[in-house]
Design an enzyme around this catalytic site. Structure first.
Site, mmCIF file in Angstrom:
data_model
loop_
_atom_site.group_PDB
_atom_site.id
_atom_site.type_symbol
_atom_site.label_atom_id
_atom_site.label_comp_id
_atom_site.label_asym_id
_atom_site.label_seq_id
_atom_site.Cartn_x
_atom_site.Cartn_y
_atom_site.Cartn_z
ATOM 1 N N CYS A 20 0.836 -1.206 0.000
ATOM 2 C CA CYS A 20 0.000 0.000 0.000
ATOM 3 C C CYS A 20 0.868 1.252 0.000
ATOM 4 C CB CYS A 20 -0.909 -0.001 1.221
ATOM 5 S SG CYS A 20 -1.919 1.487 1.385
ATOM 6 N N CYS A 80 -0.912 5.686 7.177
ATOM 7 C CA CYS A 80 -2.212 5.245 7.685
ATOM 8 C C CYS A 80 -2.015 4.461 8.979
ATOM 9 C CB CYS A 80 -2.901 4.387 6.628
ATOM 10 S SG CYS A 80 -4.413 3.589 7.194
ATOM 11 N N CYS A 95 -2.689 -0.599 8.878
ATOM 12 C CA CYS A 95 -1.860 -1.790 8.636
ATOM 13 C C CYS A 95 -0.456 -1.589 9.186
ATOM 14 C CB CYS A 95 -1.797 -2.099 7.139
ATOM 15 S SG CYS A 95 -3.381 -2.576 6.443
ATOM 16 N N CYS A 155 -8.084 0.631 -0.552
ATOM 17 C CA CYS A 155 -7.496 0.014 0.630
ATOM 18 C C CYS A 155 -7.390 -1.473 0.345
ATOM 19 C CB CYS A 155 -8.346 0.268 1.870
ATOM 20 S SG CYS A 155 -7.729 -0.591 3.338
ATOM 21 N N GLN A 211 -18.137 -10.304 12.697
ATOM 22 C CA GLN A 211 -16.694 -10.358 12.462
ATOM 23 C C GLN A 211 -16.390 -9.878 11.042
ATOM 24 O OE1 GLN A 211 -14.401 -10.945 14.624
ATOM 25 N NE2 GLN A 211 -15.207 -12.279 16.219
ATOM 26 N N TYR A 255 -22.338 -12.680 25.717
ATOM 27 C CA TYR A 255 -21.980 -11.672 24.710
ATOM 28 C C TYR A 255 -22.226 -12.267 23.313
ATOM 29 C CZ TYR A 255 -19.221 -10.165 28.809
ATOM 30 O OH TYR A 255 -18.798 -9.819 30.078
ATOM 31 N N GLU A 294 -26.983 -10.989 25.623
ATOM 32 C CA GLU A 294 -26.439 -9.844 24.874
ATOM 33 C C GLU A 294 -27.148 -8.575 25.340
ATOM 34 O OE1 GLU A 294 -24.730 -7.175 22.891
ATOM 35 O OE2 GLU A 294 -24.003 -9.198 22.465
ATOM 36 N N ASP A 347 -17.536 -14.378 24.479
ATOM 37 C CA ASP A 347 -16.983 -13.636 23.339
ATOM 38 C C ASP A 347 -17.167 -12.145 23.618
ATOM 39 O OD1 ASP A 347 -15.951 -12.807 20.953
ATOM 40 O OD2 ASP A 347 -17.529 -13.661 19.698
ATOM 41 N N CYS A 393 -10.489 -10.937 21.367
ATOM 42 C CA CYS A 393 -9.788 -10.113 20.385
ATOM 43 C C CYS A 393 -8.688 -9.283 21.030
ATOM 44 C CB CYS A 393 -10.778 -9.202 19.645
ATOM 45 S SG CYS A 393 -11.630 -8.016 20.720
#
Length: 459
Positions: free
Chosen positions: A77, A83, A86, A164, A286, A315, A336, A384, A411
């Site tokens: 890129c 940016c 990444c 992108c 996701q 969650y 949730e 999650d 995550c």
């Protein structure tokens, strides 16, 4: 007596980079003192300029690569160095996978206090580009006119883009079509300083079933939306939904509370592990379809369900894990706090004729302890949570339930390690951790952890 740091602000120093931080910065050391260098790769020998010095670490700007790492590659890129998205494009993909496995291992051992955690090799992609099915492009008025882009690292300054390489091409095409519409129709761009202007963001969703949603975020209901519909549907034939979100708040939150469907349906269709989902504009999904299926397969397989279990999915979002689990368990209860997501989850269960999954709209830290106090005893629990991890009350309720098997999808390795430590102190042990590369070219990683109770059946 505490020693002064071995470097000072504005010093130029040479470093050998030996590791990578969770934010994608190269780490080198001067007499054991850590120096973080963005854009450096493990194995590099670099010259850098110290821009921040604290008692425990320094941050430096890369000046020169004296000797490149064997894992260093040329970024694809043209704005990769500006940016903030990444942070790992300069590192070969196989090495990125190794780095992410070590990131999870280090967090579990250092922060979680787990000796020699069983962390498997990271599950990667065959083609780690064009994978993102959702993008949020902030708008700015610049010298060249209306621009969309991403924020530069640690700033609110936009780096304008035309493409992108990690975004789905249809999502990028939506962004460019909206830019043309705004230019041609004289749509003003929102200015955070003056709080004047209309256009704030374009958010795009694409699905593996070939459907695209465009969400135009404005400070007031759009005008000239007929021209926008024509522009978008001509440029991107896969567009099935155009939604106008109204956000007139003085904040950096992307969405306001009001969603108006101006074209097509209010949802798009996605299929995960053979189950169809209707996804609305605010729903969480996701961002990488291929890796999502790998991630969820890891989570479901780790439970080793026989068909007679009660499973809590905490969650649960729109039910993307709950419903595949329901096909292997006797009963699933999803929890949730986002009411709209629960409505979507119930609709998704009905659409797929899954009758053994029910969903509760409530904060997990409130309802889970109550369910346990009322005598419900799940055979397995799936977690999650968002990046902040689980609330302490949720972990305490899990321990009180005596559940024998727990799968934690995370995550954020740091909050994962913190929560695993509390669970271990409550009588659980970590069996395995499986990193999955949901976000190639970035420093982020998803992990599926399997934990079991050391004294199963005792509460």
């Amino acid at each position: 007596m505490k020693l002064a740091p071995p470097v000072r602000k504005n010093d130029d120093i040479e470093l050998s980079i030996t590791a990578l931080s969770s934010e994608g910065q190269g780490i080198g050391r001067v007499d054991g003192y850590a120096v973080f260098v963005m854009g450096a790769a493990p194995g590099d020998r670099v010259r850098c300029h110290c821009i921040k010095v604290t008692s425990s670490y320094a941050v430096a700007k890369l000046i020169e690569i004296i000797e490149p790492s064997p894992d260093r590659v040329q970024e694809k890129c043209p704005v990769a160095n500006r940016c903030g998205g990444c942070s790992l494009q300069h590192i070969a993909y196989s090495a990125q996978l190794d780095v992410k496995r070590k990131q999870v291992e280090d967090a579990l051992s250092r922060l979680g206090g787990i000796e020699n955690p069983n962390v498997f090799a990271t599950i990667g992609m065959d083609e780690p580009w064009r994978y993102r099915n959702k993008a949020s492009f902030p708008a700015r008025e610049m010298s060249q006119g209306v621009c969309f882009g991403f924020f530069a690292k640690n700033s609110h300054r936009i780096v304008p883009i035309d493409d992108c390489l990690i975004q789905d091409e249809n999502g990028v095409a939506v962004m460019n079509a909206v830019r043309m519409w705004a230019e041609e129709c004289g749509i003003t761009v929102y200015d955070e300083t003056t709080r004047k202007g209309v256009l704030r963001h374009v958010v795009t969703r694409t699905t593996s079933l070939g459907e695209t949603m465009a969400i135009i975020v404005t400070t007031r209901p759009m005008r000239r939306d007929e021209e926008l519909i024509e522009k978008l549907t001509s440029a991107v034939p896969s567009v099935k939904s155009i939604v106008n979100n109204i956000n007139n708040t003085n904040s950096n939150v992307i969405f306001g509370d009001t969603f108006i469907t101006v074209y097509g349906e209010s949802t798009v269709r996605e299929r995960i592990l053979g189950i169809d989902f209707s996804v609305s504009a605010p729903s969480f999904l996701q961002v990488n379809h291929e890796q999502t299926e790998k991630l969820y397969n890891c989570a479901v397989d780790a439970l080793e369900l026989c068909g007679d279990e009660l499973v809590f999915d905490v969650y649960c979002g729109i039910g993307t894990i709950s419903l595949p689990v329901a096909r292997r368990a006797k009963r699933v209860i999803g929890i949730e706090e986002v009411a709209e997501a629960v409505c979507d989850a119930r609709a998704n269960a009905n659409a797929n004729k899954i009758t053994n999954a029910e969903f509760i709209a409530e904060r997990a830290e409130i309802i889970l302890p109550k369910l346990i106090e009322d005598g419900m005893r799940p055979d397995a629990i799936i977690l999650d949570p968002p990046r902040k991890g689980c609330d302490a009350e949720v972990l305490e309720a899990i321990a009180a339930s005596g559940v024998a098997k727990l799968v934690y999808v995370s995550c954020n390795p740091a909050t994962l390690a913190r929560d695993c430590k509390q669970l271990i102190e409550s009588g659980y042990r970590l069996i395995s951790a499986q990193p999955v590369d949901m976000f190639p070219q970035t420093s982020h990683v998803e992990t599926v952890v399997l934990m079991t109770r050391t004294n199963a059946g005792k509460v």
